[in-house]
Scaffold this motif. Structure first.
Motif, PDB file in Angstrom:
ATOM      1  N   TRP A   1       7.127  -5.202   1.734  1.00  0.00           N
ATOM      2  CA  TRP A   1       8.436  -5.563   1.468  1.00  0.00           C
ATOM      3  C   TRP A   1       8.472  -7.138   1.628  1.00  0.00           C
ATOM      4  N   PHE A   2       9.184  -7.981   0.765  1.00  0.00           N
ATOM      5  CA  PHE A   2       9.285  -9.428   0.781  1.00  0.00           C
ATOM      6  C   PHE A   2      10.636  -9.908   0.273  1.00  0.00           C
ATOM      7  N   THR A   3      11.080 -11.113   0.545  1.00  0.00           N
ATOM      8  CA  THR A   3      12.278 -11.617   0.229  1.00  0.00           C
ATOM      9  C   THR A   3      12.014 -12.512  -0.947  1.00  0.00           C
ATOM     10  N   MET A   4      12.959 -12.694  -2.054  1.00  0.00           N
ATOM     11  CA  MET A   4      12.672 -13.677  -2.904  1.00  0.00           C
ATOM     12  C   MET A   4      14.264 -14.188  -3.492  1.00  0.00           C
ATOM     13  N   SER A   5      14.183 -14.912  -4.508  1.00  0.00           N
ATOM     14  CA  SER A   5      15.390 -15.321  -5.152  1.00  0.00           C
ATOM     15  C   SER A   5      15.907 -14.341  -6.252  1.00  0.00           C
ATOM     16  N   GLY A   6      16.915 -14.775  -6.942  1.00  0.00           N
ATOM     17  CA  GLY A   6      17.155 -13.852  -8.047  1.00  0.00           C
ATOM     18  C   GLY A   6      18.259 -12.760  -7.699  1.00  0.00           C
ATOM     19  N   PRO A   7      18.663 -11.875  -8.456  1.00  0.00           N
ATOM     20  CA  PRO A   7      19.823 -10.997  -8.369  1.00  0.00           C
ATOM     21  C   PRO A   7      19.286  -9.718  -7.366  1.00  0.00           C
ATOM     22  N   ASP A   8      18.066  -9.697  -7.470  1.00  0.00           N
ATOM     23  CA  ASP A   8      17.458  -8.579  -6.567  1.00  0.00           C
ATOM     24  C   ASP A   8      16.525  -9.101  -5.394  1.00  0.00           C
ATOM     25  N   PRO A   9      17.037  -9.664  -4.384  1.00  0.00           N
ATOM     26  CA  PRO A   9      16.133 -10.418  -3.653  1.00  0.00           C
ATOM     27  C   PRO A   9      15.518  -9.755  -2.588  1.00  0.00           C
ATOM     28  N   VAL A  10      15.451  -8.598  -2.685  1.00  0.00           N
ATOM     29  CA  VAL A  10      14.968  -7.981  -1.749  1.00  0.00           C
ATOM     30  C   VAL A  10      13.696  -7.011  -2.362  1.00  0.00           C
ATOM     31  N   GLY A  11      12.395  -7.226  -2.070  1.00  0.00           N
ATOM     32  CA  GLY A  11      11.603  -6.501  -3.149  1.00  0.00           C
ATOM     33  C   GLY A  11      10.481  -5.634  -2.197  1.00  0.00           C
ATOM     34  N   ARG A  12       9.774  -4.727  -2.861  1.00  0.00           N
ATOM     35  CA  ARG A  12       8.876  -3.907  -2.467  1.00  0.00           C
ATOM     36  C   ARG A  12       7.686  -3.875  -3.511  1.00  0.00           C
ATOM     37  N   ILE A  13       6.546  -3.949  -2.988  1.00  0.00           N
ATOM     38  CA  ILE A  13       5.283  -3.926  -3.802  1.00  0.00           C
ATOM     39  C   ILE A  13       4.531  -2.827  -3.282  1.00  0.00           C
ATOM     40  N   ASP A  14       3.918  -1.951  -3.916  1.00  0.00           N
ATOM     41  CA  ASP A  14       3.096  -0.872  -3.467  1.00  0.00           C
ATOM     42  C   ASP A  14       1.694  -1.307  -3.801  1.00  0.00           C
ATOM     43  N   PHE A  15       0.848  -0.716  -3.064  1.00  0.00           N
ATOM     44  CA  PHE A  15      -0.598  -1.271  -3.134  1.00  0.00           C
ATOM     45  C   PHE A  15      -1.258  -1.071  -4.471  1.00  0.00           C
ATOM     46  N   PHE A  16      -0.621  -0.667  -5.547  1.00  0.00           N
ATOM     47  CA  PHE A  16      -0.955  -0.685  -6.916  1.00  0.00           C
ATOM     48  C   PHE A  16      -0.448  -1.720  -7.487  1.00  0.00           C
ATOM     49  N   GLY A  17       0.383  -2.458  -6.947  1.00  0.00           N
ATOM     50  CA  GLY A  17       1.111  -3.791  -7.544  1.00  0.00           C
ATOM     51  C   GLY A  17       2.521  -3.484  -8.126  1.00  0.00           C
ATOM     52  N   HIS A  18       2.993  -2.284  -8.201  1.00  0.00           N
ATOM     53  CA  HIS A  18       4.306  -1.912  -8.866  1.00  0.00           C
ATOM     54  C   HIS A  18       5.419  -2.296  -7.750  1.00  0.00           C
ATOM     55  N   VAL A  19       6.301  -2.984  -8.511  1.00  0.00           N
ATOM     56  CA  VAL A  19       7.398  -3.986  -7.777  1.00  0.00           C
ATOM     57  C   VAL A  19       8.718  -3.337  -7.966  1.00  0.00           C
ATOM     58  N   THR A  20       9.565  -2.983  -7.077  1.00  0.00           N
ATOM     59  CA  THR A  20      10.749  -2.392  -6.974  1.00  0.00           C
ATOM     60  C   THR A  20      11.691  -3.515  -6.361  1.00  0.00           C
ATOM     61  N   GLY A  21      12.806  -3.844  -6.976  1.00  0.00           N
ATOM     62  CA  GLY A  21      13.678  -4.728  -6.537  1.00  0.00           C
ATOM     63  C   GLY A  21      15.050  -4.238  -5.964  1.00  0.00           C
ATOM     64  N   PHE A  22      15.849  -4.670  -4.824  1.00  0.00           N
ATOM     65  CA  PHE A  22      16.888  -4.053  -4.392  1.00  0.00           C
ATOM     66  C   PHE A  22      18.029  -5.275  -4.318  1.00  0.00           C
ATOM     67  N   ARG A  23      19.074  -4.768  -4.638  1.00  0.00           N
ATOM     68  CA  ARG A  23      20.370  -5.664  -4.732  1.00  0.00           C
ATOM     69  C   ARG A  23      21.279  -5.406  -3.342  1.00  0.00           C
ATOM     70  N   PRO A  24      21.206  -6.490  -2.503  1.00  0.00           N
ATOM     71  CA  PRO A  24      22.250  -6.254  -1.439  1.00  0.00           C
ATOM     72  C   PRO A  24      23.464  -6.085  -1.906  1.00  0.00           C
ATOM     73  N   PRO A  25      24.511  -5.568  -1.190  1.00  0.00           N
ATOM     74  CA  PRO A  25      25.915  -5.395  -1.683  1.00  0.00           C
ATOM     75  C   PRO A  25      26.924  -6.960  -1.572  1.00  0.00           C
ATOM     76  N   ASP A  26      26.260  -7.775  -0.894  1.00  0.00           N
ATOM     77  CA  ASP A  26      27.188  -9.013  -0.735  1.00  0.00           C
ATOM     78  C   ASP A  26      26.566  -9.829  -1.773  1.00  0.00           C
ATOM     79  N   PRO A  27      27.371 -10.117  -2.775  1.00  0.00           N
ATOM     80  CA  PRO A  27      26.764 -11.375  -3.957  1.00  0.00           C
ATOM     81  C   PRO A  27      26.254 -12.509  -3.531  1.00  0.00           C
ATOM     82  N   ASP A  28      26.588 -12.965  -2.328  1.00  0.00           N
ATOM     83  CA  ASP A  28      26.059 -14.213  -1.932  1.00  0.00           C
ATOM     84  C   ASP A  28      24.895 -14.347  -1.151  1.00  0.00           C
TER      85      ASP A  28
END
Length: 333
Positions: free
Chosen positions: A232-259
């Motif tokens: 799991w990692f943090t990043m910039s952009g609209p989906d700033p929490v990400g998860r990458i599996d061991f095959f390299g597939h990335v899923t982004g998650f969007r917090p409920p707070d827009p800021d």
């Protein structure tokens, strides 16, 4: 990305903010907030003014240890909130990240001093110079091989240091990737972030590096940790929490707070992933993407920055500009 410069009053905040701002194309799961109750306590650092606490970790003595980036000191805070600190080689050494080593000592990076430091729980300090000139060591983690692994943000390398101080360096394939954070994964490798390269990297204990581009370059990944289903990692952009599996597939998650501006990230004592939100919150996300946020006293002015699982069942975090260390305990309804 330009080479990091250290001018100004708050160098750590400057180097963090400089890496934010671009969007990513990660897959998105929007997650509503839950109305759990958050119990947050903040302990001001009264030992040294302008400490600018950055990285934080649980030590072998049951206390929390943090990197005092603004004062060149390593701090210790007990579960009750009592703070002591110890000097490094100088006030401008810029300690950034810290981890508990396999030798019952704390190991940390010193970006400006270009050293890896080791400090015992009694305060005895040893430092090791990074071979690459101006390498700017940033992140550090204990590897599965009993060594410490670190990133060189300016040197564009991953370093490995044994507990006796022997250093080996491995070049990152993507030029000027500005490698930032590093963490051990459940697959026996180390995973790291490349803010300027828009990639997540993996390095095996033999030094072989694999890189996984984010769905669109410019995601500026920052902190990283092992969690349910991969890294799991943090990043910039609209989906700033990400998860990458061991095959390299990335899923982004969007917090409920827009800021929201997630920075540090950790796996909590409850098995869920927690992150420090610079907008003045501590966030919690479960494996299904449901996010809960807990407001921090003082809000965004304190700049919650890094976070770690505590020995007391709580989640502890640093406030970069608030000059404080806090603790959050989530209590289900």
């Amino acid at each position: 990305m330009p080479r990091v410069t250290l001018a100004g009053r708050h160098p750590v905040r400057r180097f963090l903010v400089a890496s934010l701002g671009a969007l990513t194309g990660a897959a998105t799961v929007s997650a509503p907030a839950r109305a759990d109750v958050g119990d947050v306590t903040v302990h001001p650092i009264t030992t040294t003014a302008g400490t600018l606490p950055a990285g934080i970790t649980t030590g072998p003595d049951g206390a929390l240890w943090f990197a005092g980036s603004g004062a060149g000191r390593i701090g210790r805070i007990s579960a009750e909130g009592d703070v002591t600190d110890f000097p490094t080689s100088g006030p401008d050494s810029l300690p950034l990240d810290i981890t508990a080593g396999p030798d019952r000592a704390l190991w940390f990076t010193e970006g400006k001093a270009n050293r890896i430091g080791r400090i015992t729980t009694s305060g005895r300090l040893t430092e090791f110079r990074v071979p690459t000139t101006d390498g700017f060591p940033a992140g550090i983690a204990t590897g599965p091989d009993g060594a410490l692994w670190f990133t060189e943000q300016n040197g564009n390398r991953i370093g490995r240091i044994t507990t006796s101080g022997r250093i080996t360096e491995y070049p990152v394939p993507t030029p000027d990737a500005a490698v930032r954070s590093i963490a051990a994964g459940a697959d026996g490798a180390l995973w790291f972030t490349e803010p300027a390269g828009g990639r997540i990297g993996r390095i095996g204990v033999t030094g072989r590096i694999t890189e996984f581009p984010l769905p669109r370059d410019g995601g500026f990944p920052d902190a990283i940790v092992a969690g349910p289903g991969g890294m799991w990692f943090t990043m910039s952009g609209p989906d700033p929490v990400g998860r990458i599996d061991f095959f390299g597939h990335v899923t982004g998650f969007r917090p409920p707070d827009p800021d929201s501006g997630p920075a540090g990230i950790t796996r909590g004592p409850d098995g869920r992933v927690w992150y420090a939100d610079q907008a003045g919150r501590i966030g919690r996300i479960d494996a299904g993407g449901v996010i809960t946020s807990f407001p921090v006293p003082g809000g965004a002015d304190g700049v919650p920055f890094r976070v770690t699982a505590g020995p007391d069942g709580g989640v502890w975090f640093t406030e970069l500009l608030g000059n404080a260390v806090g603790r959050v305990r989530a209590v289900p309804r």
